[in-house]
Motif scaffolding. Structure first.
Motif, PDB file in Angstrom:
ATOM      1  N   LEU A 200       0.802  -1.212   0.000  1.00 27.24           N
ATOM      2  CA  LEU A 200       0.000   0.000   0.000  1.00 27.24           C
ATOM      3  C   LEU A 200       0.837   1.264   0.000  1.00 27.24           C
ATOM      4  O   LEU A 200       0.452   2.264  -0.577  1.00 27.24           O
ATOM      5  CB  LEU A 200      -0.911   0.019   1.224  1.00 27.24           C
ATOM      6  CG  LEU A 200      -2.171  -0.802   1.091  1.00 27.24           C
ATOM      7  CD1 LEU A 200      -2.888  -0.853   2.406  1.00 27.24           C
ATOM      8  CD2 LEU A 200      -3.062  -0.203   0.025  1.00 27.24           C
ATOM      9  N   SER A 201       1.992   1.230   0.675  1.00 26.06           N
ATOM     10  CA  SER A 201       2.765   2.465   0.735  1.00 26.06           C
ATOM     11  C   SER A 201       3.526   2.686  -0.564  1.00 26.06           C
ATOM     12  O   SER A 201       4.312   3.609  -0.668  1.00 26.06           O
ATOM     13  CB  SER A 201       3.688   2.469   1.952  1.00 26.06           C
ATOM     14  OG  SER A 201       4.343   1.248   2.049  1.00 26.06           O
ATOM     15  N   GLY A 202       3.289   1.845  -1.550  1.00 30.27           N
ATOM     16  CA  GLY A 202       3.889   2.090  -2.856  1.00 30.27           C
ATOM     17  C   GLY A 202       5.279   1.518  -2.920  1.00 30.27           C
ATOM     18  O   GLY A 202       6.263   2.190  -2.660  1.00 30.27           O
ATOM     19  N   SER A 203       5.390   0.243  -3.261  1.00 27.09           N
ATOM     20  CA  SER A 203       6.690  -0.390  -3.215  1.00 27.09           C
ATOM     21  C   SER A 203       6.840  -1.350  -4.375  1.00 27.09           C
ATOM     22  O   SER A 203       5.899  -2.024  -4.768  1.00 27.09           O
ATOM     23  CB  SER A 203       6.840  -1.143  -1.900  1.00 27.09           C
ATOM     24  OG  SER A 203       7.917  -2.030  -2.009  1.00 27.09           O
ATOM     25  N   ILE A 204       8.044  -1.406  -4.964  1.00 27.05           N
ATOM     26  CA  ILE A 204       8.259  -2.360  -6.048  1.00 27.05           C
ATOM     27  C   ILE A 204       9.461  -3.239  -5.749  1.00 27.05           C
ATOM     28  O   ILE A 204      10.072  -3.791  -6.640  1.00 27.05           O
ATOM     29  CB  ILE A 204       8.450  -1.648  -7.397  1.00 27.05           C
ATOM     30  CG1 ILE A 204       9.538  -0.594  -7.305  1.00 27.05           C
ATOM     31  CG2 ILE A 204       7.170  -1.007  -7.860  1.00 27.05           C
ATOM     32  CD1 ILE A 204       9.886  -0.001  -8.641  1.00 27.05           C
ATOM     33  N   TRP A 205       9.812  -3.354  -4.459  1.00 28.79           N
ATOM     34  CA  TRP A 205      11.050  -4.084  -4.164  1.00 28.79           C
ATOM     35  C   TRP A 205      10.935  -5.576  -4.452  1.00 28.79           C
ATOM     36  O   TRP A 205      11.924  -6.235  -4.716  1.00 28.79           O
ATOM     37  CB  TRP A 205      11.529  -3.853  -2.731  1.00 28.79           C
ATOM     38  CG  TRP A 205      10.630  -4.400  -1.678  1.00 28.79           C
ATOM     39  CD1 TRP A 205       9.609  -3.760  -1.075  1.00 28.79           C
ATOM     40  CD2 TRP A 205      10.667  -5.708  -1.107  1.00 28.79           C
ATOM     41  NE1 TRP A 205       8.992  -4.565  -0.178  1.00 28.79           N
ATOM     42  CE2 TRP A 205       9.621  -5.772  -0.172  1.00 28.79           C
ATOM     43  CE3 TRP A 205      11.478  -6.832  -1.294  1.00 28.79           C
ATOM     44  CZ2 TRP A 205       9.372  -6.919   0.573  1.00 28.79           C
ATOM     45  CZ3 TRP A 205      11.217  -7.967  -0.549  1.00 28.79           C
ATOM     46  CH2 TRP A 205      10.181  -7.991   0.369  1.00 28.79           C
TER      47      TRP A 205
END
Lengths: 348, 355
Positions: A200-205
């Motif tokens: 949700l916090s915006g992550s593409i790891w």
């Protein structure tokens, strides 16, 4: 008369040429950033190492790092940048408001709510295939995004929709969706909760080739569609009365464009989570570069969005290494001040 | 009224008084005050009784009249329930009063602590505090929360100051969202880097569970002082809410009034957030409701808002306990579920207020 036509045609081609040059230049920048970013991170690779690995004569560990982690991740960054940037430009065109960011008016949280509910429901059934879940996520997000968009539209409708009402209603719905989101999250098991939180916090790891394949078709279908419809956006820019006069069926076209915009935003959200302000900053920077004509604006916005995402992702990996910052936070910290600056200078 | 003024050569004070009389509703406002006080009291009693462990009225009475430290029910009541219900009441009242003052000052119907960035400012500074000094005491926590409230509000206000022609309701809402997004991102980064995410997650959900009596007494004291301070300003606020020109014409020292009210807002919200985290929308909904019922006389609007705000949060806190026992539902989400429809209602009016 003919003279003037020739002159304006001449100016038109000159501007188009300039746009094409700028486009190529930006693509060059993007490629350079892409390569630099491949080397950056907790394990730093030199450019020579990257080159060796790419032509197949590097070490196995380097190959694993590049082909299984960094390259898919960067591709996702590029695709998400394109999707969210262009979606932002489309929304700003539809609402005729330069401050309409899909994240602020609740499209992202609507998609997010549906995705989290979907993850929760699938986690209840044993034996659901992870890749199947992954591929269906963009569809689920799309349904959520459309639901949010329709709710905004319906709730803002009072014998017509004004941009002011649209934005205010969007902000309100955003708060509502976020609250519901938290309620659903609390129902989840710990591991799912964490998964949802990071996403949700915006992550593409944890982006993989799967994420690339689930996002790519959406961009490949809807980006050309947007370009095809760009002319209509340009007409709408002239104001609704003018558009009606020119015979464009405004409401219908608006609705189609809305679906296109939501599709690109939602597919990106499904893969990368809610990255706010990207859909605002990318179109604005591009407008500075090539002006407001949508046929020129959309391609430039796509590249600028991609560059912004790649740069932010590089920062996310390196700033607090070895810890990762969700890339959405970086984009917010860079984007929010820009948004505030716009807010202060923009005319009503 | 203008003729009357000319005929009788009234002084500023007289005009102010007459204006106040005109603005008071004909309702017997004192009755509304009394009734809402009774409702609050009853809700607080209910709140003592319901929860994960059901207590009976007899047990509550017994625990109050002759307390027995070995009886679990008594301990639950005195150590958990009473601080909790008091905290809910104080926080609700503080947020509602802050909302009233903000709306009167900015003449903006969407002004309220959560929208003006005050709440996220507090949360940001608390994150910073936790990161730099892991062993924060209650008092230090409240102090960090104040500075954060000032930071958030200061940012939104200065955006308004530097914006041409000031902030319209839409721009205020957008500025608030942007400032909140920025501060929230920064706090999450701090939380990740310093590994204090566990301490922080609570602030985003909001809630008064697990509040201790020592911190409640501090907050209650601050809340009562703030409320009385705001009451001394109530007449000026009434006139200010009619527009600055009118207020200046009637000889009000606007600069001072704004400064003092702003301080009151910061103290009240800072204290509230330091104890309950992000509890949104109370400061938006309650002031509008109260003004609709009571009229525009702030000598009544302020205390009645306080009672309404306290009642709403006590009720929401009961809801938080009984919706999904034994788990707690975050109070912040419950107030949001009440507040969002109301916000949408205001938004449909283009943010022009409830007339």
């Amino acid at each position: 008369m003919e003279m003037r036509n020739q002159k304006s045609a001449g100016r038109y081609t000159r501007q188009s040429k300039r746009t094409i040059k700028l486009f190529l230049f930006l693509v060059g920048v993007l490629l350079v950033m892409f390569f630099v970013s491949m080397g950056a991170g907790h394990l730093t690779l030199s450019l020579i190492d990257i080159f060796k690995t790419l032509i197949g004569s590097g070490t196995d560990s380097h190959a694993l790092l590049l082909f299984q982690f960094r390259i898919p991740r960067l591709l996702v960054a590029v695709l998400v940048g394109i999707g969210m940037g262009v979606a932002g430009a489309v929304f700003q065109g539809i609402t005729q408001n330069e401050l309409a960011d899909p994240g602020i008016i609740g499209i992202h949280s609507g998609s997010g709510l549906f995705v989290v509910m979907f993850l929760y429901l699938t986690s209840l059934y044993e034996g659901s295939q992870p890749w199947c879940t992954q591929l269906s996520l963009p569809f689920v997000a799309f349904i959520g995004g459309i639901t949010a968009a329709l709710m905004i539209y319906i709730l803002a409708w009072k014998s017509g929709v004004t941009p002011v009402r649209l934005i205010l209603v969007g902000i309100g719905l955003n708060a509502g969706f976020s609250a519901l989101l938290l309620l659903v999250q609390l129902k989840m098991s710990d591991s799912d909760f964490n998964r949802a939180l990071v996403w949700l916090s915006g992550s593409i790891w944890n982006a993989s080739w799967q994420s690339v394949w689930s996002l790519l078709p959406w961009i490949l279908i809807f980006l050309p569609l947007t370009l095809y419809k760009a002319r209509i956006l340009a007409v709408m820019q002239l104001g609704e009365e003018m558009a009606l006069g020119l015979g464009t069926r405004v409401e219908k076209e608006k609705f189609l464009l809305l679906i296109i915009g939501v599709a690109m935003a939602a597919a990106s959200v499904a893969v990368a989570g809610g990255i706010a302000f990207l859909g605002l900053v990318a179109p604005h920077l591009s407008r500075r570069l090539v002006g407001g004509k949508f046929l020129r604006l959309i391609p430039i916005t796509a590249v600028v969005g991609a560059i912004l995402m790649v740069v932010s992702d590089t920062l996310a990996r390196t700033l607090l290494a070895p810890a990762e910052i969700p890339v959405g936070l970086i984009v917010s910290v860079l984007g929010a001040p820009y948004f505030i600056y716009l807010l202060m200078t923009i005319k009503d | 009224m203008m003729d009357e003024i000319r005929r009788k050569q009234l002084t500023d004070k007289d005009i102010q008084k007459r204006l106040m009389r005109r603005l008071s509703h004909s309702h017997p406002t004192a009755w509304i005050f009394f009734t809402s006080g009774v409702i609050l009291f009853l809700l607080m009693l209910l709140s003592l009784r319901f929860g994960a462990a059901e207590l009976t009225w007899e047990m509550i009475g017994e625990a109050i009249w002759n307390f027995d430290a070995t009886d679990t029910a008594h301990v639950i009541l005195v150590d958990l329930r009473i601080p909790r219900v008091l905290a809910a009441a104080v926080v609700g009242a503080s947020l509602a009063v802050s909302g009233v003052i903000m709306q009167a000052l900015t003449l903006n119907p969407l002004a309220s602590p959560s929208i003006m960035g005050v709440t996220s400012g507090s949360a940001f500074m608390i994150a910073l505090g936790f990161a730099l000094f892991p062993q924060l005491s209650h008092y230090q926590l409240i102090f960090w929360s104040f500075t954060g409230a000032a930071l958030g509000a200061g940012m939104v206000f200065s955006i308004g100051f530097f914006t041409q022609r000031g902030l319209t309701p839409v721009k205020l809402a957008l500025a608030g969202s942007a400032v909140s997004a920025l501060l929230q991102s920064l706090s999450t980064m701090i939380a990740i880097h310093f590994d204090v995410a566990r301490d922080m997650s609570f602030w985003y959900a909001g809630g008064v569970a697990g509040v201790r009596i020592e911190s409640v007494t501090v907050i209650a004291l601050i809340g009562i002082i703030g409320l009385f301070a705001s009451l001394t300003l109530s007449r000026s606020l009434t006139i200010l809410s009619l527009g600055e020109e009118m207020a200046r014409g009637l000889g009000l020292r606007i600069g001072w009034i704004k400064l003092i009210s702003l301080l009151i807002v910061l103290v009240l919200t800072g204290a509230a957030v330091s104890i309950a985290g992000a509890v949104g929308f109370i400061g938006l909904v309650i002031p509008h409701m109260t003004k609709k019922i009571v009229g525009l006389d702030y000598r009544w609007v302020l205390p009645i808002s306080a009672l309404f705000g306290a009642s709403l949060l006590v009720l929401a806190d009961i809801g938080a306990r009984v919706i999904n026992p034994p788990y707690e539902t975050p109070v912040g989400t419950l107030t949001a579920l009440i507040g969002v429809p109301f916000f949408l209602f205001l938004a449909r009016k283009g943010g022009r207020g409830w007339k």
